[in-house]
Design an enzyme around this catalytic site. Structure first.
Site, short mmCIF file in Angstrom:
data_model
loop_
_atom_site.label_atom_id
_atom_site.label_comp_id
_atom_site.label_asym_id
_atom_site.label_seq_id
_atom_site.Cartn_x
_atom_site.Cartn_y
_atom_site.Cartn_z
N LYS A 53 -1.75 8.30 -0.32
CA LYS A 53 -2.07 8.71 -1.68
C LYS A 53 -2.01 10.25 -1.82
O LYS A 53 -1.86 10.95 -0.82
CB LYS A 53 -3.44 8.17 -2.08
CG LYS A 53 -3.54 6.63 -2.03
CD LYS A 53 -2.53 5.95 -2.93
CE LYS A 53 -2.76 4.50 -3.27
NZ LYS A 53 -2.92 3.51 -2.23
C1 LIG Z 1 -3.66 2.09 -2.60
C2 LIG Z 1 -3.94 1.19 -3.75
C3 LIG Z 1 -5.08 0.35 -3.79
C4 LIG Z 1 -5.99 0.16 -2.65
O1 LIG Z 1 -6.49 1.31 -2.09
P1 LIG Z 1 -6.93 1.27 -0.55
O2 LIG Z 1 -7.59 2.59 -0.36
O3 LIG Z 1 -5.69 1.10 0.26
O4 LIG Z 1 -7.86 0.13 -0.38
C5 LIG Z 1 -5.31 -0.39 -4.93
N1 LIG Z 1 -4.49 -0.32 -5.98
C6 LIG Z 1 -3.39 0.45 -5.98
C7 LIG Z 1 -2.54 0.51 -7.20
C8 LIG Z 1 -3.07 1.21 -4.86
O5 LIG Z 1 -1.97 1.97 -4.87
#
Ligand SMILES: *Cc1c(COP(=O)(O)O)cnc(C)c1O
Length: 374
Positions: free
Chosen positions: A182
């Protein structure tokens, strides 16, 4: 040529030092760094209360439970997201109800929301795919008029805005992910932005086993909470990342602009919405003109990787996974999401990328696609 990944975190030396300091401190799990990180996130997000979690998924699940959503309830969401978005709805015992996306934004189509609302609908979980925000004006107008909660899956939206207002600084409940891919990371982690202080005790209770401690050393549990707390090690990474977030976002926007300048429009690929003010450019994603190509998406990915260029697929339409097919969803239910899910390719985009890297990606894609058009 050096391999170019599709994404890579930028961790500076100060951050590495701050993690080393936590390791030397003797306190590794949630403690002073977590509290400092939550305060810094809150300051960045306009002062709303923020609690950290060990994943974005955990933040989403706690948000659903905070709203009291469970068996018999329906939650509306997009089929074009990371599968966590719908899995959490199932995990609290509710039913995910998918609504097709707008092919231009690739986000849930607000125009189609109303028709999906039933007496059992309790909430909407919008997703800002690739960091391009869903139209918050339309979304909240519909939610308000139907008495629905909004749990924003802003996993990809850290640093993004809606009409200049930071995502996470307004709205109902906002869930953000700090997964390594992210825009800012804690390795694994996430946070939940609460509407007001009154939600803090329940959010904290659901985060750690349902435990409530009393000042006299006693303990009480009236709900089975999760094991969702962040560590001080992760919080130290997050503090270092948050300091750099604005520069990361600015660099991502520059690189996205360069993609628009350099990507050959005559190849027939679908490009993302050219938004350089609100989007945080979590990803730069093209749609392949598969009908005009003699190669499959798999072959395109393989040929890019053969040139040491990292590419990915984010995401196939999730209602077609067997888990969701078993609930009755099928091919043809959400044609826009399905088509995008078949054609989409994520190109490299991360703050440490050079301008020349963008050019290299554009040249490689053009060569491969031109040859495949034959
Ligand atoms: C990354 C992501 C998640 C989950 O986040 P995590 O930290 O991996 O649990 C949920 N929704 C979207 C759209 C994502 O890109």
């Amino acid at each position: 040529m050096t391999p170019l990944p599709f994404t890579r975190p930028s961790i500076d030396e100060d951050t590495i030092q701050s993690v080393a300091a936590v390791l030397r401190s003797g306190w590794l799990t949630g403690g002073p760094k977590v509290r400092e990180f939550e305060a810094a996130l809150s300051a960045y997000l306009g002062g709303r209360p923020v609690r950290s979690f060990n994943s974005g998924t955990a933040a989403l699940e706690v948000a659903l439970r905070l709203c009291g959503i469970g068996a018999g309830d329906e939650v509306i969401t997009t089929p074009l997201s990371w599968v966590a978005t719908a899995n959490v709805i199932l995990n609290v015992g509710a039913k995910p109800v998918f609504v097709d996306v707008d092919p231009a934004t690739r986000n849930i189509d607000p125009e189609r929301l109303q028709a999906a609302i039933t007496p059992a609908t309790r909430a909407i979980i919008p997703v800002d795919l690739a960091g391009l925000p869903v139209d918050r004006d339309q979304l909240y107008a519909i939610a308000r008029s139907s008495g629905l909660r909004v749990i924003e899956d802003a996993a990809q939206s850290m640093g993004a805005c809606w009409r200049g207002q930071r995502i996470g600084s307004f709205g109902d409940l906002i869930c953000i992910s700090f997964h390594a891919n992210k825009n800012m990371t804690t390795g694994e982690g996430g946070c939940l932005v609460l509407a007001d202080e009154s939600q803090i005790p329940l959010a904290e209770k659901l985060r750690l086993q349902g435990v409530v401690r009393s000042p006299d050393g006693g303990m009480e549990v009236d709900v089975a909470g999760g094991k969702f707390n962040l560590t001080d090690i992760a919080a130290a990474i997050g503090l270092g990342q948050l300091r750099q977030l604005e520069s990361f976002t600015a660099r991502r926007r520059e690189l996205a602009r360069r993609y628009f300048e350099r990507f050959d429009r005559t190849l027939g690929c679908g490009l993302p919405v050219a938004n350089f003010t609100d989007s945080n450019w979590h990803m730069f994603q093209i749609l392949l003109p598969l009908g005009r190509l003699r190669i499959s998406r798999g072959e395109f990915l393989e040929r890019m990787r053969a040139r040491e260029i990292g590419v990915g697929v984010h995401y196939p339409a999730m209602h077609l996974f067997s888990l969701y097919r078993a609930m009755g969803y099928k091919q043809g239910d959400f044609p826009h999401a399905e088509k995008i899910g078949r054609e989409i390719v994520t190109l490299p985009l991360f703050p440490a990328m050079q301008d020349a890297d963008v050019d290299r990606v554009c040249v490689a894609a053009a060569e491969i696609l031109r040859e495949a058009q034959g």
